[in-house]
Design a protein around this motif. Structure first.
Motif, PDB file in Angstrom:
ATOM      1  N   ARG A  46      15.716  47.178  21.011  1.00  0.00           N
ATOM      2  CA  ARG A  46      16.634  48.159  20.440  1.00  0.00           C
ATOM      3  C   ARG A  46      17.863  47.452  19.896  1.00  0.00           C
ATOM      4  O   ARG A  46      18.261  46.404  20.400  1.00  0.00           O
ATOM      5  CB  ARG A  46      17.065  49.179  21.502  1.00  0.00           C
ATOM      6  CG  ARG A  46      16.037  50.215  21.844  1.00  0.00           C
ATOM      7  CD  ARG A  46      16.619  51.258  22.771  1.00  0.00           C
ATOM      8  NE  ARG A  46      16.836  50.739  24.108  1.00  0.00           N
ATOM      9  CZ  ARG A  46      17.607  51.338  25.023  1.00  0.00           C
ATOM     10  NH1 ARG A  46      18.256  52.434  24.706  1.00  0.00           N
ATOM     11  NH2 ARG A  46      17.742  50.828  26.217  1.00  0.00           N
ATOM     12  N   ALA A  47      18.456  48.040  18.885  1.00  0.00           N
ATOM     13  CA  ALA A  47      19.703  47.490  18.358  1.00  0.00           C
ATOM     14  C   ALA A  47      20.739  47.435  19.479  1.00  0.00           C
ATOM     15  O   ALA A  47      20.935  48.399  20.211  1.00  0.00           O
ATOM     16  CB  ALA A  47      20.217  48.353  17.209  1.00  0.00           C
ATOM     17  N   GLY A  48      21.380  46.290  19.627  1.00  0.00           N
ATOM     18  CA  GLY A  48      22.359  46.092  20.685  1.00  0.00           C
ATOM     19  C   GLY A  48      21.837  45.283  21.854  1.00  0.00           C
ATOM     20  O   GLY A  48      22.626  44.761  22.649  1.00  0.00           O
ATOM     21  N   ASP A  49      20.505  45.160  21.993  1.00  0.00           N
ATOM     22  CA  ASP A  49      19.939  44.372  23.090  1.00  0.00           C
ATOM     23  C   ASP A  49      20.373  42.917  22.979  1.00  0.00           C
ATOM     24  O   ASP A  49      20.453  42.351  21.870  1.00  0.00           O
ATOM     25  CB  ASP A  49      18.408  44.430  23.071  1.00  0.00           C
ATOM     26  CG  ASP A  49      17.852  45.740  23.595  1.00  0.00           C
ATOM     27  OD1 ASP A  49      18.626  46.508  24.203  1.00  0.00           O
ATOM     28  OD2 ASP A  49      16.652  45.988  23.401  1.00  0.00           O
ATOM     29  N   ALA A  56      18.211  39.793  14.224  1.00  0.00           N
ATOM     30  CA  ALA A  56      19.155  39.495  15.297  1.00  0.00           C
ATOM     31  C   ALA A  56      20.279  38.614  14.758  1.00  0.00           C
ATOM     32  O   ALA A  56      20.156  38.005  13.689  1.00  0.00           O
ATOM     33  CB  ALA A  56      18.444  38.800  16.458  1.00  0.00           C
ATOM     34  N   ARG A  57      21.356  38.568  15.523  1.00  0.00           N
ATOM     35  CA  ARG A  57      22.489  37.710  15.180  1.00  0.00           C
ATOM     36  C   ARG A  57      22.711  36.707  16.313  1.00  0.00           C
ATOM     37  O   ARG A  57      22.661  37.074  17.487  1.00  0.00           O
ATOM     38  CB  ARG A  57      23.759  38.537  14.956  1.00  0.00           C
ATOM     39  CG  ARG A  57      23.660  39.498  13.790  1.00  0.00           C
ATOM     40  CD  ARG A  57      24.992  40.157  13.504  1.00  0.00           C
ATOM     41  NE  ARG A  57      24.894  41.031  12.332  1.00  0.00           N
ATOM     42  CZ  ARG A  57      24.678  42.334  12.384  1.00  0.00           C
ATOM     43  NH1 ARG A  57      24.553  42.926  13.562  1.00  0.00           N
ATOM     44  NH2 ARG A  57      24.591  43.050  11.283  1.00  0.00           N
ATOM     45  N   CYS A  58      22.966  35.492  15.940  1.00  0.00           N
ATOM     46  CA  CYS A  58      23.241  34.460  16.940  1.00  0.00           C
ATOM     47  C   CYS A  58      24.611  34.700  17.567  1.00  0.00           C
ATOM     48  O   CYS A  58      25.602  34.901  16.859  1.00  0.00           O
ATOM     49  CB  CYS A  58      23.185  33.081  16.280  1.00  0.00           C
ATOM     50  SG  CYS A  58      23.546  31.734  17.423  1.00  0.00           S
ATOM     51  N   ILE A  59      24.648  34.697  18.901  1.00  0.00           N
ATOM     52  CA  ILE A  59      25.905  34.892  19.625  1.00  0.00           C
ATOM     53  C   ILE A  59      26.420  33.562  20.176  1.00  0.00           C
ATOM     54  O   ILE A  59      27.577  33.195  19.994  1.00  0.00           O
ATOM     55  CB  ILE A  59      25.722  35.891  20.780  1.00  0.00           C
ATOM     56  CG1 ILE A  59      25.175  37.224  20.263  1.00  0.00           C
ATOM     57  CG2 ILE A  59      27.047  36.114  21.514  1.00  0.00           C
ATOM     58  CD1 ILE A  59      26.058  37.902  19.231  1.00  0.00           C
ATOM     59  N   VAL A  60      25.552  32.844  20.858  1.00  0.00           N
ATOM     60  CA  VAL A  60      25.929  31.573  21.484  1.00  0.00           C
ATOM     61  C   VAL A  60      24.771  30.606  21.317  1.00  0.00           C
ATOM     62  O   VAL A  60      23.602  30.999  21.400  1.00  0.00           O
ATOM     63  CB  VAL A  60      26.230  31.759  22.996  1.00  0.00           C
ATOM     64  CG1 VAL A  60      26.646  30.425  23.618  1.00  0.00           C
ATOM     65  CG2 VAL A  60      27.312  32.798  23.214  1.00  0.00           C
ATOM     66  N   ARG A 116      21.813  38.845  19.655  1.00  0.00           N
ATOM     67  CA  ARG A 116      21.921  40.294  19.798  1.00  0.00           C
ATOM     68  C   ARG A 116      21.049  40.934  18.723  1.00  0.00           C
ATOM     69  O   ARG A 116      21.145  40.599  17.546  1.00  0.00           O
ATOM     70  CB  ARG A 116      23.362  40.769  19.638  1.00  0.00           C
ATOM     71  CG  ARG A 116      23.492  42.296  19.737  1.00  0.00           C
ATOM     72  CD  ARG A 116      24.881  42.776  19.365  1.00  0.00           C
ATOM     73  NE  ARG A 116      25.863  42.358  20.332  1.00  0.00           N
ATOM     74  CZ  ARG A 116      27.070  41.881  20.015  1.00  0.00           C
ATOM     75  NH1 ARG A 116      27.404  41.745  18.750  1.00  0.00           N
ATOM     76  NH2 ARG A 116      27.919  41.536  20.951  1.00  0.00           N
ATOM     77  N   ILE A 117      20.196  41.868  19.123  1.00  0.00           N
ATOM     78  CA  ILE A 117      19.314  42.542  18.181  1.00  0.00           C
ATOM     79  C   ILE A 117      20.150  43.471  17.297  1.00  0.00           C
ATOM     80  O   ILE A 117      20.920  44.285  17.788  1.00  0.00           O
ATOM     81  CB  ILE A 117      18.219  43.337  18.915  1.00  0.00           C
ATOM     82  CG1 ILE A 117      17.413  42.410  19.833  1.00  0.00           C
ATOM     83  CG2 ILE A 117      17.320  44.043  17.919  1.00  0.00           C
ATOM     84  CD1 ILE A 117      16.722  41.273  19.126  1.00  0.00           C
ATOM     85  N   ALA A 118      19.993  43.323  15.983  1.00  0.00           N
ATOM     86  CA  ALA A 118      20.695  44.186  15.033  1.00  0.00           C
ATOM     87  C   ALA A 118      19.800  45.305  14.524  1.00  0.00           C
ATOM     88  O   ALA A 118      20.280  46.394  14.213  1.00  0.00           O
ATOM     89  CB  ALA A 118      21.210  43.363  13.846  1.00  0.00           C
ATOM     90  N   THR A 152      27.821  43.343  30.361  1.00  0.00           N
ATOM     91  CA  THR A 152      28.376  44.613  30.817  1.00  0.00           C
ATOM     92  C   THR A 152      29.483  45.128  29.922  1.00  0.00           C
ATOM     93  O   THR A 152      29.808  46.306  29.950  1.00  0.00           O
ATOM     94  CB  THR A 152      28.911  44.480  32.256  1.00  0.00           C
ATOM     95  OG1 THR A 152      29.877  43.431  32.294  1.00  0.00           O
ATOM     96  CG2 THR A 152      27.788  44.169  33.225  1.00  0.00           C
ATOM     97  N   THR A 153      30.077  44.234  29.102  1.00  0.00           N
ATOM     98  CA  THR A 153      31.165  44.676  28.230  1.00  0.00           C
ATOM     99  C   THR A 153      30.742  44.718  26.765  1.00  0.00           C
ATOM    100  O   THR A 153      31.552  44.982  25.904  1.00  0.00           O
ATOM    101  CB  THR A 153      32.382  43.735  28.361  1.00  0.00           C
ATOM    102  OG1 THR A 153      31.980  42.402  28.009  1.00  0.00           O
ATOM    103  CG2 THR A 153      32.918  43.732  29.774  1.00  0.00           C
ATOM    104  N   ASP A 154      29.450  44.473  26.510  1.00  0.00           N
ATOM    105  CA  ASP A 154      28.969  44.429  25.127  1.00  0.00           C
ATOM    106  C   ASP A 154      29.170  45.782  24.459  1.00  0.00           C
ATOM    107  O   ASP A 154      28.655  46.794  24.902  1.00  0.00           O
ATOM    108  CB  ASP A 154      27.493  44.046  25.122  1.00  0.00           C
ATOM    109  CG  ASP A 154      26.939  43.953  23.715  1.00  0.00           C
ATOM    110  OD1 ASP A 154      27.587  43.312  22.883  1.00  0.00           O
ATOM    111  OD2 ASP A 154      25.877  44.540  23.459  1.00  0.00           O
ATOM    112  N   GLU A 155      29.914  45.808  23.367  1.00  0.00           N
ATOM    113  CA  GLU A 155      30.306  47.063  22.726  1.00  0.00           C
ATOM    114  C   GLU A 155      29.136  47.858  22.154  1.00  0.00           C
ATOM    115  O   GLU A 155      29.064  49.066  22.339  1.00  0.00           O
ATOM    116  CB  GLU A 155      31.346  46.767  21.650  1.00  0.00           C
ATOM    117  CG  GLU A 155      32.051  48.009  21.118  1.00  0.00           C
ATOM    118  CD  GLU A 155      31.438  48.468  19.809  1.00  0.00           C
ATOM    119  OE1 GLU A 155      31.683  49.626  19.441  1.00  0.00           O
ATOM    120  OE2 GLU A 155      30.710  47.686  19.183  1.00  0.00           O
ATOM    121  N   PRO A 156      28.147  47.244  21.454  1.00  0.00           N
ATOM    122  CA  PRO A 156      27.032  48.049  20.952  1.00  0.00           C
ATOM    123  C   PRO A 156      26.268  48.763  22.056  1.00  0.00           C
ATOM    124  O   PRO A 156      25.877  49.917  21.918  1.00  0.00           O
ATOM    125  CB  PRO A 156      26.159  47.012  20.236  1.00  0.00           C
ATOM    126  CG  PRO A 156      27.114  45.941  19.826  1.00  0.00           C
ATOM    127  CD  PRO A 156      28.099  45.869  20.964  1.00  0.00           C
TER     128      PRO A 156
END
Length: 329
Positions: free
Chosen positions: A35-38, A99-103, A82-84, A114-118
């Motif tokens: 899902r988007a946000g995963d 997806a977008r590369c985070i780290v 993060r899945i877009a 736990t604080t991920d906004e999406p």
């Protein structure tokens, strides 16, 4: 106030944004889907030199297209992504998730998760869980998506999916301007009911005068004011294009590529909520549906109803017309 209601069914989770007895928005999720946000951990498996995009493989073996890669990201490096956009099945092919590369080089931390906004906007998590959605509401959405049509007083809109875009056609009585204006509430309803996104084309009847086209444009703008999108003005042939964020398969995409799966899950829902006294739930389905019903789904249906489950095949039933009843033997 509108509220999200979430029904965790067998083989799928359904969510409706309702205001009284009116459905504003519908969403659907099948277990195991991205899902988007995963957030996920992946390995970069391909990337052209100097490119910011590539292909990564998640730990469960699924491939995703990933962008925003830093220069130091090389093939074989580990990524947090993060899945877009979830993967979307189309006729003859599967569009990979985006997806977008985070780290680079580490997994997402628990604090970040736990604080991920999406994910904080995830209605499947934040909505009110109910055993059953209000009677008739999910059925209305499901039937409309199955037929790909929404009626309005002087006609109906017909919606179909293509690899390029989702197309909306308008059919009915009245002048071109009258018919176009009458169809707009149904168009707004379909966009939210079917969870549509991406590129959407609306083929209005041809309105010859500029003032008439402007009146339709303005009415459409008011109807879609709260639905995030961009759109073109109506051209001389009555065509309007909308572009909205696409996060995953719409209900129309699911029916176009997984109709049997959609109907099998609805058959289980009907059996779960069938009323009557007796020890057995009898579910009559088209032969194609029986082949789609997983053994664990049948076991879950028996657990939820507290009854034995019997499946019967009836070639005369349409895919969408599964029948459930309680029987004594």
């Amino acid at each position: 106030m509108p509220e999200w209601l979430v029904e965790r069914g067998i083989g799928e989770t359904r969510a409706l944004l309702v205001d009284g007895d009116q459905v504003l928005t519908a969403k659907l999720h099948w277990p195991g889907e991205l899902r988007a946000g995963d957030l996920a951990f992946a390995t970069l498996i391909s990337k052209h030199a100097g490119a910011r995009r590539g292909t990564a493989r998640l730990e469960d073996g699924r491939d995703v297209l990933v962008d925003r890669l830093p220069p130091e990201a090389t093939e074989g490096v580990r990524l947090s992504v993060r899945i877009a956009r979830a993967p979307i099945a189309e006729r003859g092919r599967l569009k990979l998730a985006q997806a977008r590369c985070i780290v680079v080089g580490s997994a997402p931390t628990e604090e970040f998760k736990t604080t991920d906004e999406p994910r904080s906007r995830d209605i499947f998590t934040l909505g009110d869980n109910v055993r059953r959605l209000p009677p008739g509401l999910w059925e209305d959405v499901w039937s409309a998506a199955s037929s790909g049509s929404v009626e309005f007083p002087s006609g109906e809109i017909l919606i179909s999916t293509t690899p390029a875009m989702t197309l909306v056609d308008i059919d009915g009585d009245g002048s071109a301007k009258e018919l176009s204006l009458a169809a707009i509430p149904a168009i707004a309803q379909a966009l939210s009911w079917f969870d549509l996104g991406g590129s959407i084309g609306i083929d209005f009847p041809t309105i010859t005068d500029r003032a008439g086209r402007k009146a339709v444009d303005e009415t459409l703008g008011r109807a879609l004011f709260e639905w995030p999108h961009e759109r073109t003005a109506m051209n001389g042939f009555g065509f309007v294009q909308l572009v909205a964020r696409l996060e995953g398969p719409s209900l129309l995409h699911r029916f176009a590529t997984s109709r049997v799966g959609m109907c099998a899950r609805m058959a289980l829902r009907r059996a779960e909520f069938v009323e009557g006294t007796g020890p057995i739930v009898l579910l009559a389905v088209h032969p194609a549906l029986k082949a789609k019903l997983k053994s664990e789904w049948i076991e879950e249906l028996a657990r939820r109803t507290g009854k034995q489950v019997r499946i019967e095949v009836d070639p005369g039933l349409a895919l969408e017309a599964a029948q459930a009843q309680i029987v004594a033997s």
